[in-house]
Design a protein around this motif. Structure first.
Motif, PDB file in Angstrom:
ATOM      1  N   ASP A   1       0.831  -1.212   0.000  1.00  0.00           N
ATOM      2  CA  ASP A   1       0.000   0.000   0.000  1.00  0.00           C
ATOM      3  C   ASP A   1       0.865   1.261   0.000  1.00  0.00           C
ATOM      4  O   ASP A   1       0.570   2.237  -0.702  1.00  0.00           O
ATOM      5  N   LEU A   2       1.938   1.244   0.780  1.00  0.00           N
ATOM      6  CA  LEU A   2       2.837   2.405   0.823  1.00  0.00           C
ATOM      7  C   LEU A   2       3.541   2.581  -0.525  1.00  0.00           C
ATOM      8  O   LEU A   2       3.678   3.699  -1.029  1.00  0.00           O
TER       9      LEU A   2
ATOM     10  N   LEU B   1       5.515   7.483  -3.177  1.00  0.00           N
ATOM     11  CA  LEU B   1       6.306   8.384  -2.326  1.00  0.00           C
ATOM     12  C   LEU B   1       7.561   7.719  -1.750  1.00  0.00           C
ATOM     13  O   LEU B   1       8.343   8.363  -1.060  1.00  0.00           O
ATOM     14  N   PHE B   2       7.717   6.416  -2.026  1.00  0.00           N
ATOM     15  CA  PHE B   2       8.798   5.676  -1.373  1.00  0.00           C
ATOM     16  C   PHE B   2       9.817   5.135  -2.369  1.00  0.00           C
ATOM     17  O   PHE B   2       9.474   4.759  -3.484  1.00  0.00           O
ATOM     18  N   GLU B   3      11.059   5.098  -1.920  1.00  0.00           N
ATOM     19  CA  GLU B   3      12.122   4.436  -2.665  1.00  0.00           C
ATOM     20  C   GLU B   3      12.334   3.055  -2.059  1.00  0.00           C
ATOM     21  O   GLU B   3      11.836   2.769  -0.974  1.00  0.00           O
TER      22      GLU B   3
ATOM     23  N   TYR C   1       4.258  12.991   4.415  1.00  0.00           N
ATOM     24  CA  TYR C   1       4.376  11.658   5.012  1.00  0.00           C
ATOM     25  C   TYR C   1       3.554  11.559   6.295  1.00  0.00           C
ATOM     26  O   TYR C   1       2.985  10.511   6.606  1.00  0.00           O
ATOM     27  N   GLY C   2       3.492  12.654   7.055  1.00  0.00           N
ATOM     28  CA  GLY C   2       2.678  12.667   8.275  1.00  0.00           C
ATOM     29  C   GLY C   2       1.217  12.422   7.954  1.00  0.00           C
ATOM     30  O   GLY C   2       0.530  11.628   8.602  1.00  0.00           O
ATOM     31  N   LYS C   3       0.741  13.090   6.917  1.00  0.00           N
ATOM     32  CA  LYS C   3      -0.655  12.938   6.487  1.00  0.00           C
ATOM     33  C   LYS C   3      -0.915  11.494   6.035  1.00  0.00           C
ATOM     34  O   LYS C   3      -1.916  10.879   6.406  1.00  0.00           O
ATOM     35  N   LEU C   4       0.012  10.961   5.246  1.00  0.00           N
ATOM     36  CA  LEU C   4      -0.130   9.596   4.730  1.00  0.00           C
ATOM     37  C   LEU C   4      -0.177   8.566   5.868  1.00  0.00           C
ATOM     38  O   LEU C   4      -0.988   7.640   5.861  1.00  0.00           O
TER      39      LEU C   4
END
Length: 297
Positions: free
Chosen positions: A112-113, A118-120, A169-172
């Protein structure tokens, strides 16, 4: 694609902490027995990531607030010390080894992330070189041992995020923080003081250097307890305190700010503070450690 299980080895075992399961277990039990469980169940904790001889006793005060009977997923947010990273990264591993028992990564949450874009993906080498997440694995295993087959972990390596990225990232992650079955571990030491760290802020009004360091750290800790991300950012800009997990802390504060908008009430309290040594002159150096917990009402 092979279905081979990818394991991250406990690369710092035998140096930063004991590689012997029985010895490590006894040490963790000793430190935990001296801490009080005053604000359980924690939804998030901040705890240090130095060698256990330096910070094991301090970290226990945070881990004592973990309730294994409600926790089913443990997010571990640690700063990147070795590789330049402007975003957050996920591990290529399926399993993280510890001298106590292996911890399984939650591949559903990882998927999901990953889909957010947004992630590497970090390499296994980067993962094993980094200590900021690993130093929380034995404590996580110990705190969760009574339910060891019933939980998974979500390790996230946090880069040098801009303020807007910390917000993003905080919101996510706020939806995960809202879930009582999730625990967030925020990996951070506090002030790294001395010429070897290129940081020698000293307020003579506080007396000895180590007292000035403590005053500076406690100022930051007080601001974190207010749960206001902007105040923490301003504090860091003003004093440049060398809090290595400032970005994971920033992500947590932004996740809390997001949840507070919907009326969730939360409190953060620091429970312990320690320094690796007491600095008294300009040749000295030290690292500070703080342990605290977030509860949701």
């Amino acid at each position: 694609m092979s279905n081979r299980t990818v394991c991250r080895e406990a690369s710092h075992a035998g140096s930063w902490y004991s590689a012997s399961g029985s010895q490590l277990n006894a040490q963790l039990e000793g430190w935990l027995s001296k801490a009080e469980s005053s604000i359980r169940p924690a939804r998030a904790i901040i705890a240090p990531h130095a060698g256990y001889t330096y910070c094991g006793a301090c970290a226990a005060h945070a881990y004592k607030q973990v309730d294994p009977s409600v926790t089913r997923r443990v997010f571990i947010l640690g700063p990147s010390h070795h590789v330049p990273l402007s975003r957050c990264a996920l591990s290529p591993a399926d399993v993280y080894r510890t001298p106590l028992y292996d911890l399984r990564i939650d591949q559903k949450v990882y998927s999901d992330l990953w889909k957010t874009g947004l992630f590497e993906r970090m390499s296994i080498q980067t993962d094993e070189d980094e200590h900021s997440i690993e130093m929380h694995l034995p404590y996580t295993a110990k705190a969760m041992e009574s339910h060891k087959d019933e939980f998974s972990i979500v390790p996230v390596l946090v880069g040098a995020l801009s303020e807007s990225r910390e917000q993003e990232y905080g919101k996510l992650l706020s939806k995960y923080l809202a879930d009582p079955s999730n625990l967030f571990i925020i990996s951070s030491d506090f002030c790294h003081w001395g010429q070897r760290f290129r940081y020698t802020y000293y307020d003579e009004a506080q007396g000895e250097i180590y007292r000035s360091i403590e005053h500076l750290d406690r100022m930051g800790m007080g601001i974190i307890e207010q749960l206001d991300p902007m105040s923490f950012t301003n504090y860091l800009k003003k004093y440049r305190n060398t809090i290595c997990g400032r970005h994971p802390i920033g992500v947590l504060l932004n996740a809390v700010a997001e949840l507070r908008k919907s009326g969730l009430e939360m409190n953060f309290s620091f429970l312990n503070y320690a320094q690796s040594s007491e600095c008294r002159n300009w040749q000295d150096s030290s690292v500070s450690y703080a342990a605290g917990a977030l509860i949701v009402h």
